[in-house]
Structure formats: structure tokens, C-alpha cells
Design a protein around this motif. Structure first.
Motif, PDB file in Angstrom:
ATOM      1  N   SER A 198       0.844  -1.193   0.000  1.00 13.28           N
ATOM      2  CA  SER A 198       0.000   0.000   0.000  1.00 13.28           C
ATOM      3  C   SER A 198       0.879   1.241   0.000  1.00 13.28           C
ATOM      4  O   SER A 198       2.064   1.187   0.360  1.00 13.28           O
ATOM      5  N   ALA A 199       0.302   2.345  -0.391  1.00  9.97           N
ATOM      6  CA  ALA A 199       1.027   3.612  -0.425  1.00  9.97           C
ATOM      7  C   ALA A 199       0.360   4.622   0.490  1.00  9.97           C
ATOM      8  O   ALA A 199      -0.877   4.660   0.613  1.00  9.97           O
ATOM      9  N   ALA A 200       1.180   5.434   1.138  1.00  8.42           N
ATOM     10  CA  ALA A 200       0.658   6.505   1.977  1.00  8.42           C
ATOM     11  C   ALA A 200       0.166   7.655   1.106  1.00  8.42           C
ATOM     12  O   ALA A 200       0.349   7.666  -0.115  1.00  8.42           O
ATOM     13  N   VAL A 201      -0.447   8.637   1.738  1.00  9.41           N
ATOM     14  CA  VAL A 201      -0.842   9.855   1.028  1.00  9.41           C
ATOM     15  C   VAL A 201       0.422  10.516   0.471  1.00  9.41           C
ATOM     16  O   VAL A 201       1.436  10.616   1.175  1.00  9.41           O
ATOM     17  N   PRO A 202       0.413  10.945  -0.788  1.00  8.04           N
ATOM     18  CA  PRO A 202       1.613  11.554  -1.366  1.00  8.04           C
ATOM     19  C   PRO A 202       2.098  12.757  -0.565  1.00  8.04           C
ATOM     20  O   PRO A 202       1.306  13.484   0.052  1.00  8.04           O
ATOM     21  N   GLU A 203       3.413  12.955  -0.567  1.00  7.56           N
ATOM     22  CA  GLU A 203       4.006  14.108   0.106  1.00  7.56           C
ATOM     23  C   GLU A 203       3.531  15.409  -0.538  1.00  7.56           C
ATOM     24  O   GLU A 203       3.288  15.463  -1.742  1.00  7.56           O
ATOM     25  N   LYS A 204       3.403  16.455   0.274  1.00  4.37           N
ATOM     26  CA  LYS A 204       3.091  17.782  -0.239  1.00  4.37           C
ATOM     27  C   LYS A 204       4.413  18.488  -0.515  1.00  4.37           C
ATOM     28  O   LYS A 204       5.167  18.795   0.401  1.00  4.37           O
ATOM     29  N   LYS A 205       4.695  18.728  -1.786  1.00  2.00           N
ATOM     30  CA  LYS A 205       6.023  19.150  -2.196  1.00  2.00           C
ATOM     31  C   LYS A 205       6.047  20.589  -2.710  1.00  2.00           C
ATOM     32  O   LYS A 205       5.012  21.172  -3.057  1.00  2.00           O
ATOM     33  N   MET A 206       7.254  21.117  -2.813  1.00  2.00           N
ATOM     34  CA  MET A 206       7.473  22.461  -3.355  1.00  2.00           C
ATOM     35  C   MET A 206       7.147  22.515  -4.841  1.00  2.00           C
ATOM     36  O   MET A 206       6.640  23.521  -5.345  1.00  2.00           O
ATOM     37  N   GLY A 207       7.460  21.455  -5.553  1.00  2.00           N
ATOM     38  CA  GLY A 207       7.230  21.403  -6.987  1.00  2.00           C
ATOM     39  C   GLY A 207       6.958  19.977  -7.423  1.00  2.00           C
ATOM     40  O   GLY A 207       6.867  19.057  -6.608  1.00  2.00           O
ATOM     41  N   MET A 208       6.840  19.782  -8.716  1.00  2.00           N
ATOM     42  CA  MET A 208       6.522  18.464  -9.273  1.00  2.00           C
ATOM     43  C   MET A 208       5.303  17.852  -8.595  1.00  2.00           C
ATOM     44  O   MET A 208       5.281  16.675  -8.232  1.00  2.00           O
ATOM     45  N   ASN A 209       4.267  18.652  -8.445  1.00  2.00           N
ATOM     46  CA  ASN A 209       3.079  18.196  -7.731  1.00  2.00           C
ATOM     47  C   ASN A 209       2.269  17.179  -8.523  1.00  2.00           C
ATOM     48  O   ASN A 209       1.437  16.470  -7.951  1.00  2.00           O
ATOM     49  N   GLY A 210       2.515  17.104  -9.826  1.00  2.00           N
ATOM     50  CA  GLY A 210       1.821  16.105 -10.620  1.00  2.00           C
ATOM     51  C   GLY A 210       2.432  14.724 -10.496  1.00  2.00           C
ATOM     52  O   GLY A 210       1.846  13.740 -10.950  1.00  2.00           O
ATOM     53  N   SER A 211       3.616  14.642  -9.902  1.00  2.00           N
ATOM     54  CA  SER A 211       4.299  13.362  -9.732  1.00  2.00           C
ATOM     55  C   SER A 211       4.146  12.905  -8.286  1.00  2.00           C
ATOM     56  O   SER A 211       4.715  13.514  -7.378  1.00  2.00           O
ATOM     57  N   PRO A 212       3.394  11.836  -8.026  1.00  2.00           N
ATOM     58  CA  PRO A 212       3.206  11.395  -6.637  1.00  2.00           C
ATOM     59  C   PRO A 212       4.497  10.836  -6.048  1.00  2.00           C
ATOM     60  O   PRO A 212       5.145   9.967  -6.627  1.00  2.00           O
TER      61      PRO A 212
END
Length: 387
Positions: A198-212
Motif C-alpha cells: 500500500s502507499a501513503a498519502v503523497p508528500e506535499k512538495k514544493m514542486g513536481m506536484n503532478g508526480s506522486p
């Protein structure tokens, strides 16, 4: 997206045709929705499906198993074009290639025949699982366990910072099957739908938000021994062999982002007028643009030089680290200067240069931080550090 100011030196007519195809796909299918997709944190799965059906997800691998049989010199320039259109896509292709490396280079003939065609051209997308919450740069200290149970292995643990975490169709996983240190690690090819994964909720990032980017959990995931890649205990060697090539992929992506920023800056400087003249007429602006272009050309030359060493079967680890270091630092500098060219407008989301600047930062971190690259280079020059 302005016309890229790139004059490429390609080894064959086939390579020139390939780059023309990639540039056309990038301009028509990827770039137009890039800003909107990143703002909405939308993963561009259709783009990867298109690239797979176009034969662009397996370029550096053998044609016998569905690859493109292209030299790294050509493959990296494809990555550059894709990253210039949208880093989420360019970097995603690089990560996918990294995730195929173990099986393509260390798998048995039977394993490659069974799995590689779908991985390289069958629409599947991969992820590479090495880093963990407590082991990033010190990858040899990873803790994810692989315990033998008959003709299967049971994987338990958590991987971190996984590009495509939660959306990948397969994961190349490095897990500890023996004692401590680098010699106790084994590689596995794990299906994305394996029970217990399973995968956790994607990180909230500075950029590349379209890439989980997400943690991936292995809660007693059972994997057949037929999906073990290489020998038991060979995993860390496999991982290191992939990282040199992966660093070249990041270098190429960095130059793609920098080139996109320069192209936008040049176009804007020609159009924007101040004091009755285009700002491109002012010497301060001209020198800034000249420095940006020079850094890009230097980075491109370095990553291509390293790629040609790789293609010739010669050692390239030092040059890969140098290319990753120089190209990603250049991307950070060039994108920052591009924002400056735009002035106040560059600080707004109305223009893509602020996105390029945010995206460039991650390239100094992934595939080994730039501090790690300096350590690698220094070891080649002066030998291992004294203990």
C-alpha cells in the motif's frame, strides 16, 4: 512554449528522426497542459501511456525484449526534451528506466522474456524502492526485511520518497535478506497489486506536484522466488550499478528544465520593453542570458561525454556524479535567473519560470544529493576517506 534553442549533435539519422518525434509529442501532448496539471497535482498517466505505445519507455534496453536499443547518448537527449516540456514526465521516464535496470541487466533470460516486454513497451509504469525513512544517503543501512518462506519471500517494511508510489504497476525493491551492511541486501520485482502493498498519502512538495512521491508499505507482501532478481545478497551491487545511469538521467532532466527557462527568458526579454527599448537590448540583460546559455551548454556537454563513456563500455561513475552535480546546480542558477529576467511577473504563477525554479530544487536532492556527488567525485580523485 517557445522553440527550443538547441542544436543537437546526434549519431544517426534514426536518432534525429526519434528526437523529432519526441519534440513533436512534447509540444503537442505534454507541454500545453503542464502548468495546469502541476497546479492541480494531476498525474499525467495518459502521457506515459502514449510514450509507451510510441516505444519511448524502453529506449536504452534491448530490442529483443521490447526496448529501443538506443545508446545513452540518444536516450538522455530524449529525457531532456521531455523534461523541458514537463519535468514530471521527463523524470518519470528516468525513474521508470531505473526501475527496469535490475531485471534487464541482472535477470535470467526467462525472467526477462516473461516480464520485460510489458515493462518496456506494454503500458506498465515502474517505481524504484531503495530509500527508507531512516536511510536516504546511507542506503546500505536499509531495514525492510525479506524473509525466505519455502519458494517465496515475505517482505515487511516501509520505503520512502518513492516516485510513482501508489500509481506504479511494478516496484523494484531492495530489501534485507541477510545480515547488516551492503552484503545482506537482495532485489525483488514486486507487482503493484501485490496483497499487503500500500502507499501513503503523497508528500506535499514544493514542486513536481503532478508526480506522486509517497511512502510505500510492505505488510507481509509475499513474492515468489522467481521474482528475485540476481543472487541473494547481490541487491546493493545491483542498486549501485543502476544509480550511475540514473544520475545521468537526472542531469539530462535538469538541462531540459534549464533550457525551457532560458527559452522563456529570451522570448520575454525580446518582447518586454522598458525606457522605449526591448529589455534584451540592455547589456546587463544580454550578459545574464549569455551566462545562462553557457551553463546549459556546459552541462549538456558533460552529461553527453559521460553517456558516450557508458556507451563505449568504459567506467563513467565519476563523470556521472560530475554531470549530476554540475547540471542540477546549473538548473537551479538558470531558473533563478530566469525569474529575475521576468521581474515581478516571474514571481507569479502566470508564467512558467516560477514553476521551473521550484522544480529545479528537487534535482539537487534526488538520486543522491549534490553533497553525495562531491563525495563520490573526491573518492575517485583521492581515494576513500580515512577512518
Amino acid at each position: 512554449m517557445p522553440e527550443p534553442g538547441v542544436e543537437r549533435q546526434l549519431p544517426t539519422d534514426e536518432a534525429r528522426d526519434l528526437l523529432a518525434l519526441v519534440r513533436d509529442i512534447a509540444r503537442r501532448e505534454i507541454a500545453p497542459s503542464a502548468s495546469e496539471g502541476e497546479a492541480a497535482s494531476r498525474f499525467p498517466r495518459p502521457a506515459f501511456t502514449l510514450l509507451s505505445s510510441s516505444g519511448l519507455l524502453g529506449l536504452p534496453y534491448e530490442a529483443e525484449f521490447g526496448g529501443g536499443n538506443q545508446p545513452y547518448e540518444v536516450y538522455l537527449q530524449v529525457l531532456e526534451e521531455l523534461a523541458a516540456a514537463r519535468l514530471t514526465v521527463g523524470l518519470g521516464v528516468s525513474v521508470h528506466s531505473l526501475s527496469c535496470h535490475a531485471l534487464a541487466n541482472f535477470g535470467t533470460k526467462q525472467q526477462r522474456a516473461e516480464h520485460l516486454p510489458a515493462m518496456l513497451g506494454g503500458g506498465l509504469l515502474g517505481a524504484y524502492c531503495l530509500s527508507e525513512p531512516s536511510s536516504g544517503s546511507d542506503a546500505a543501512s536499509l531495514r525492510t526485511k525479506a524473509v525466505r518462506d519455502g519458494d517465496s519471500w515475505v517482505l515487511t517494511g516501509t520505503k520512502a520518497w518513492i516516485t510513482h508510489g501508489g500509481v506504479a504497476d511494478f516496484y523494484t525493491v531492495l530489501a534485507r535478506s541477510g545480515g547488516e551492511g551492503a552484503h545482506g541486501i537482495t532485489a525483488f520485482l514486486v507487482p503493484g497489486d501485490a496483497e499487503g502493498l500500500s502507499a501513503a498519502v503523497p508528500e506535499k512538495k514544493m514542486g513536481m506536484n503532478g508526480s506522486p512521491t509517497a511512502q510505500v508499505h510492505f505488510d507481509g507482501v509475499r513474492v515468489s522466488d522467481a521474482r528475485r532478481v540476481g543472487d541473494e545478497g547481490q541487491g546493493f551491487q545491483i542498486a549501485l550499478s543502476a544509480l550511475d545511469s540514473g544520475r545521468l538521467g537526472i542531469a539530462a532532466c535538469a538541462i531540459g528544465v534549464a533550457q525551457a527557462a532560458l527559452d522563456e527568458a529570451v522570448a520575454y526579454a525580446k518582447e518586454r520593453s522598458q525606457f522605449g527599448r526591448p529589455v534584451a537590448d540592455f547589456q546587463g540583460m544580454r550578459f545574464l542570458l549569455a551566462d545562462m546559455a553557457t551553463q546549459i551548454e556546459a552541462g549538456r556537454a558533460l552529461y553527453l561525454s559521460a553517456a558516450r563513456l557508458r556507451d563505449a563500455g568504459r567506467p563513467f561513475s565519476k563523470q556521472a556524479a560530475m554531470a549530476k552535480l554540475l547540471c542540477t546546480d546549473a538548473a537551479m542558477k538558470v531558473t533563478t535567473d530566469a525569474v529575475q529576467v521576468f521581474g515581478g511577473y516571474g514571481y507569479t504563477a502566470d508564467f512558467p519560470v516560477e514553476r521551473y525554479m521550484r522544480e529545479a530544487k528537487v534535482l539537487q536532492i534526488v538520486e543522491g544529493t549534490n553533497q553525495i556527488q562531491r563525495m563520490v567525485i573526491a573518492r575517485h580523485l583521492a581515494g576513500p576517506e580515512s577512518r
